[in-house]
Enzyme design. Structure first.
Site, mmCIF file in Angstrom:
data_model
loop_
_atom_site.group_PDB
_atom_site.id
_atom_site.type_symbol
_atom_site.label_atom_id
_atom_site.label_comp_id
_atom_site.label_asym_id
_atom_site.label_seq_id
_atom_site.Cartn_x
_atom_site.Cartn_y
_atom_site.Cartn_z
ATOM 1 C CB SER A 103 -6.921 -6.195 -4.906
ATOM 2 O OG SER A 103 -6.006 -5.659 -4.001
ATOM 3 C CG ASP A 222 -5.569 1.721 -3.061
ATOM 4 O OD1 ASP A 222 -5.530 1.351 -1.877
ATOM 5 O OD2 ASP A 222 -5.601 0.926 -4.021
ATOM 6 C CG HIS A 278 -8.004 -1.314 -2.316
ATOM 7 N ND1 HIS A 278 -6.878 -1.309 -3.111
ATOM 8 C CD2 HIS A 278 -8.320 -2.625 -2.121
ATOM 9 C CE1 HIS A 278 -6.518 -2.544 -3.376
ATOM 10 N NE2 HIS A 278 -7.379 -3.366 -2.793
#
Length: 330
Positions: A103, A222, A278
């Site tokens: 991320s 996500d 995610h």
């Protein structure tokens, strides 16, 4: 012959085979965690160890300051400077290394590739859920006094000097209907992506396009990254929230601001889509999409890693295939 002894025998043969054919020293890798996480957390520690075990490469999770707190409030430029200094000081990386970004950690990793002078070369860059083209929403923090402070910062003008200096995600929050303020006030992503007209740096493009492989992993469910296609450098067009442009239709790609098109034209970009939310990657997807690029010879290692994983799975040594739980918001 009973099934268990046969499988055990096969495992022994496979281990001996791997011992002879795997390189003595695989290229080391570093893991850069996302916001709200830290290297000491169980998910990141397990993720790093699994990749090291499966690839036979030395893996290091590089921490930034205090970890969780600094991942939220330290400007990304400063976070990148810390990692730049660390990779240059680590003699283990002097011959080159790979980056695995989680991320927000992907943006720090890319900054190291593009900005970090006199650093060892980055060979492969594996990105999981990276907000490469920005995100149109600041990730949720949760509860507690720390998050109350973060929420207060979010309510400020996101492109103000104060927010940019005290809230890390403000450095890549990209509101497509406010591009003028974004390009003028956002301190990190416009520079990283060579978006500012008249200020594009050819060195950033040269360094980024020198990667051997760029693996971009997007998670199909996500809802942290808005839009999720930013994991592939896809994003909204300037001035609108619809439609989501695929990476190949963005100006960044078409005009090749950072070398993404150059990488893609030469077959060095892997656009990967996996199920899950995610950073909710499964063991099998880690094995398939990450491990091969942590080995010296991609084609050989992919086959060997998959074979060994299949043997362990048959012997019931892999546990449940629910993946690594990573705590990062983004």
């Amino acid at each position: 012959m009973p099934r268990a002894p046969r499988l055990a025998g096969a495992a022994v043969v496979a281990l001996l085979f791997l011992a002879f054919v795997l390189p003595a020293e695989a290229v080391p890798f570093v893991v850069l965690h996302g916001i709200g996480d830290q290297c000491a957390n169980r998910g990141v520690a397990k993720f790093t160890k699994l990749l090291a075990d499966w690839s036979a490469a030395d893996g290091y999770c590089l921490e930034i300051g205090s970890g969780t707190l600094d991942s939220w409030v330290m400007p990304l430029e400063q976070q990148a400077d810390i990692i730049c200094k660390k990779v240059k000081e680590m003699k283990e990386l002097s011959g080159g290394y790979n980056i695995v970004g989680l991320s927000q950690g992907n943006l720090i990793g890319r900054a190291v590739v593009e900005y970090c002078d006199d650093a060892p070369p980055v060979k492969n860059f594996i990105s999981l859920a990276g907000p490469h083209a920005g995100t149109a929403s600041v990730p949720l923090c949760g509860s507690g006094i720390f998050c109350v402070i973060v929420d207060a910062l979010i309510k400020l003008e996101i492109y103000s000097d104060y927010a940019q200096a005290h809230l890390a995600p403000s450095g890549y929050l990209k509101i497509p209907t406010d591009m003028e303020d974004y390009l003028k006030g956002c301190r990190f992503l416009p520079k990283l992506n060579n978006e500012i007209p008249g200020e594009r740096n050819a060195t950033y493009k040269e360094r980024f396009s020198s990667l051997e492989n760029l693996v971009l992993i997007m998670f199909e469910s996500d809802i942290v990254l808005i839009p999720r296609e930013t994991s592939w450098f896809g994003y909204y067009p300037d001035g609108a929230f619809d439609p989501v442009l695929p990476p190949q239709k963005t100006k960044l790609y078409e005009e090749d601001w950072i070398g993404l098109k150059t990488l893609d034209d030469t077959g060095r970009v892997k656009f990967v889509s996996v199920p899950g939310g995610h950073l909710g990657i499964s063991d099998s997807d880690m094995m398939k999409h990450i491990v091969p690029y942590l080995m010296d010879e991609t084609s050989t290692s992919a086959s060997l890693a998959a074979t060994w994983y299949a043997i362990k799975e048959a012997l019931g040594l892999t546990g449940s295939n629910t993946g690594v739980l990573l705590q990062s918001s983004t």
